[in-house]
Write a protein that holds these residues in place. Structure first.
Motif, PDB file in Angstrom:
ATOM      1  N   GLY A  82      14.522 -42.567  46.522  1.00  0.00           N
ATOM      2  CA  GLY A  82      14.143 -42.041  47.822  1.00  0.00           C
ATOM      3  C   GLY A  82      13.052 -40.982  47.779  1.00  0.00           C
ATOM      4  O   GLY A  82      12.590 -40.522  48.814  1.00  0.00           O
ATOM      5  N   ASP A  83      12.607 -40.586  46.599  1.00  0.00           N
ATOM      6  CA  ASP A  83      11.590 -39.542  46.468  1.00  0.00           C
ATOM      7  C   ASP A  83      10.265 -40.174  46.061  1.00  0.00           C
ATOM      8  O   ASP A  83       9.830 -40.048  44.918  1.00  0.00           O
ATOM      9  CB  ASP A  83      12.044 -38.503  45.441  1.00  0.00           C
ATOM     10  CG  ASP A  83      11.126 -37.292  45.375  1.00  0.00           C
ATOM     11  OD1 ASP A  83      10.121 -37.259  46.114  1.00  0.00           O
ATOM     12  OD2 ASP A  83      11.402 -36.391  44.564  1.00  0.00           O
ATOM     13  N   GLU A  84       9.655 -40.867  46.998  1.00  0.00           N
ATOM     14  CA  GLU A  84       8.403 -41.574  46.713  1.00  0.00           C
ATOM     15  C   GLU A  84       7.290 -40.638  46.264  1.00  0.00           C
ATOM     16  O   GLU A  84       6.435 -41.007  45.473  1.00  0.00           O
ATOM     17  CB  GLU A  84       7.947 -42.371  47.940  1.00  0.00           C
ATOM     18  CG  GLU A  84       8.778 -43.606  48.195  1.00  0.00           C
ATOM     19  CD  GLU A  84       8.719 -44.597  47.045  1.00  0.00           C
ATOM     20  OE1 GLU A  84       7.616 -44.967  46.605  1.00  0.00           O
ATOM     21  OE2 GLU A  84       9.785 -45.010  46.565  1.00  0.00           O
ATOM     22  N   ALA A  85       7.290 -39.407  46.767  1.00  0.00           N
ATOM     23  CA  ALA A  85       6.226 -38.460  46.454  1.00  0.00           C
ATOM     24  C   ALA A  85       6.195 -38.090  44.972  1.00  0.00           C
ATOM     25  O   ALA A  85       5.145 -37.778  44.435  1.00  0.00           O
ATOM     26  CB  ALA A  85       6.374 -37.205  47.304  1.00  0.00           C
ATOM     27  N   HIS A  86       7.341 -38.145  44.312  1.00  0.00           N
ATOM     28  CA  HIS A  86       7.403 -37.695  42.921  1.00  0.00           C
ATOM     29  C   HIS A  86       7.747 -38.800  41.924  1.00  0.00           C
ATOM     30  O   HIS A  86       7.935 -38.522  40.749  1.00  0.00           O
ATOM     31  CB  HIS A  86       8.418 -36.554  42.791  1.00  0.00           C
ATOM     32  CG  HIS A  86       8.021 -35.355  43.556  1.00  0.00           C
ATOM     33  ND1 HIS A  86       8.619 -35.015  44.744  1.00  0.00           N
ATOM     34  CD2 HIS A  86       7.061 -34.434  43.326  1.00  0.00           C
ATOM     35  CE1 HIS A  86       8.051 -33.922  45.205  1.00  0.00           C
ATOM     36  NE2 HIS A  86       7.108 -33.545  44.377  1.00  0.00           N
ATOM     37  N   ARG A  87       7.826 -40.041  42.379  1.00  0.00           N
ATOM     38  CA  ARG A  87       8.313 -41.083  41.479  1.00  0.00           C
ATOM     39  C   ARG A  87       7.390 -41.340  40.295  1.00  0.00           C
ATOM     40  O   ARG A  87       7.857 -41.555  39.187  1.00  0.00           O
ATOM     41  CB  ARG A  87       8.620 -42.371  42.229  1.00  0.00           C
ATOM     42  CG  ARG A  87       7.444 -43.172  42.659  1.00  0.00           C
ATOM     43  CD  ARG A  87       7.897 -44.438  43.403  1.00  0.00           C
ATOM     44  NE  ARG A  87       6.763 -45.188  43.852  1.00  0.00           N
ATOM     45  CZ  ARG A  87       6.258 -46.211  43.186  1.00  0.00           C
ATOM     46  NH1 ARG A  87       6.794 -46.609  42.074  1.00  0.00           N
ATOM     47  NH2 ARG A  87       5.200 -46.841  43.652  1.00  0.00           N
ATOM     48  N   HIS A  88       6.067 -41.281  40.500  1.00  0.00           N
ATOM     49  CA  HIS A  88       5.147 -41.507  39.378  1.00  0.00           C
ATOM     50  C   HIS A  88       5.233 -40.362  38.373  1.00  0.00           C
ATOM     51  O   HIS A  88       5.221 -40.581  37.163  1.00  0.00           O
ATOM     52  CB  HIS A  88       3.710 -41.687  39.868  1.00  0.00           C
ATOM     53  CG  HIS A  88       3.464 -42.998  40.533  1.00  0.00           C
ATOM     54  ND1 HIS A  88       3.467 -44.186  39.851  1.00  0.00           N
ATOM     55  CD2 HIS A  88       3.236 -43.312  41.821  1.00  0.00           C
ATOM     56  CE1 HIS A  88       3.241 -45.185  40.689  1.00  0.00           C
ATOM     57  NE2 HIS A  88       3.105 -44.674  41.894  1.00  0.00           N
ATOM     58  N   GLU A  89       5.336 -39.148  38.884  1.00  0.00           N
ATOM     59  CA  GLU A  89       5.435 -37.989  37.994  1.00  0.00           C
ATOM     60  C   GLU A  89       6.721 -38.039  37.168  1.00  0.00           C
ATOM     61  O   GLU A  89       6.718 -37.794  35.959  1.00  0.00           O
ATOM     62  CB  GLU A  89       5.386 -36.699  38.806  1.00  0.00           C
ATOM     63  CG  GLU A  89       5.332 -35.474  37.939  1.00  0.00           C
ATOM     64  CD  GLU A  89       5.134 -34.214  38.750  1.00  0.00           C
ATOM     65  OE1 GLU A  89       5.632 -33.176  38.280  1.00  0.00           O
ATOM     66  OE2 GLU A  89       4.504 -34.254  39.817  1.00  0.00           O
ATOM     67  N   ARG A  90       7.833 -38.374  37.802  1.00  0.00           N
ATOM     68  CA  ARG A  90       9.112 -38.463  37.082  1.00  0.00           C
ATOM     69  C   ARG A  90       9.079 -39.571  36.030  1.00  0.00           C
ATOM     70  O   ARG A  90       9.568 -39.404  34.917  1.00  0.00           O
ATOM     71  CB  ARG A  90      10.258 -38.713  38.051  1.00  0.00           C
ATOM     72  CG  ARG A  90      10.574 -37.567  38.941  1.00  0.00           C
ATOM     73  CD  ARG A  90      11.488 -36.567  38.225  1.00  0.00           C
ATOM     74  NE  ARG A  90      11.728 -35.403  39.026  1.00  0.00           N
ATOM     75  CZ  ARG A  90      12.687 -35.273  39.912  1.00  0.00           C
ATOM     76  NH1 ARG A  90      13.530 -36.259  40.108  1.00  0.00           N
ATOM     77  NH2 ARG A  90      12.818 -34.160  40.593  1.00  0.00           N
ATOM     78  N   ALA A  91       8.524 -40.706  36.401  1.00  0.00           N
ATOM     79  CA  ALA A  91       8.421 -41.813  35.448  1.00  0.00           C
ATOM     80  C   ALA A  91       7.539 -41.413  34.258  1.00  0.00           C
ATOM     81  O   ALA A  91       7.885 -41.672  33.106  1.00  0.00           O
ATOM     82  CB  ALA A  91       7.860 -43.054  36.133  1.00  0.00           C
ATOM     83  N   ALA A  92       6.430 -40.760  34.547  1.00  0.00           N
ATOM     84  CA  ALA A  92       5.506 -40.339  33.490  1.00  0.00           C
ATOM     85  C   ALA A  92       6.171 -39.360  32.531  1.00  0.00           C
ATOM     86  O   ALA A  92       6.036 -39.480  31.307  1.00  0.00           O
ATOM     87  CB  ALA A  92       4.255 -39.715  34.111  1.00  0.00           C
TER      88      ALA A  92
END
Length: 131
Positions: free
Chosen positions: A54-64
């Motif tokens: 549900g946190d689309e804004a941070h999903r790339h950062e978390r995955a990275a």
């Protein structure tokens, strides 16, 4: 969360709701067959949806952040979408992601990527041991 094994990463990939990452990686494999890091960045970028639902804004950062210790700096940078706007690799990644969402095709099975992930993880651990 930091991933420490390919097995942990595979579990997250299997938990993803969709398989856009799998299709993105398959498209990148066709276009840049020698660039395993770029392909893997396309594959793993969607694990953020599992790490922070549900946190689309941070999903790339978390995955990275999660893949950095396992797969290295370049995959981290690509998944995070970090770099100059004209970066060819980031542009290829974005275009492949868009195409994967617009085109239905058989991208194979997730298990086919295990060997590539293990190769990158092994290479990254060797590089880290040298530094």
């Amino acid at each position: 969360m930091e991933l420490r094994s390919v097995e942990e990463l595979m579990d997250l990939l299997y938990a993803c709701r969709d398989r856009h990452g799998l299709r993105t990686a398959a498209l990148l494999r066709r276009g840049r067959p020698a660039d395993k890091e770029l392909q893997v960045a396309g594959l793993v970028q969607d694990i953020g949806q599992v790490l922070c639902p549900g946190d689309e804004a941070h999903r790339h950062e978390r995955a990275a952040q999660a893949v950095r210790p396992l797969l290295g700096e370049r995959v981290h940078r690509l998944v995070r979408r970090e770099g100059p706007a004209g970066d060819d690799d980031l542009l290829r990644l974005r275009l492949a992601e868009q195409e994967s969402r617009a085109t239905a095709f058989d991208a194979g099975v997730l298990e086919d990527w295990r060997t590539v992930l293990e190769l990158l993880a092994t290479r990254n651990s060797r590089l880290g041991a040298v530094d």
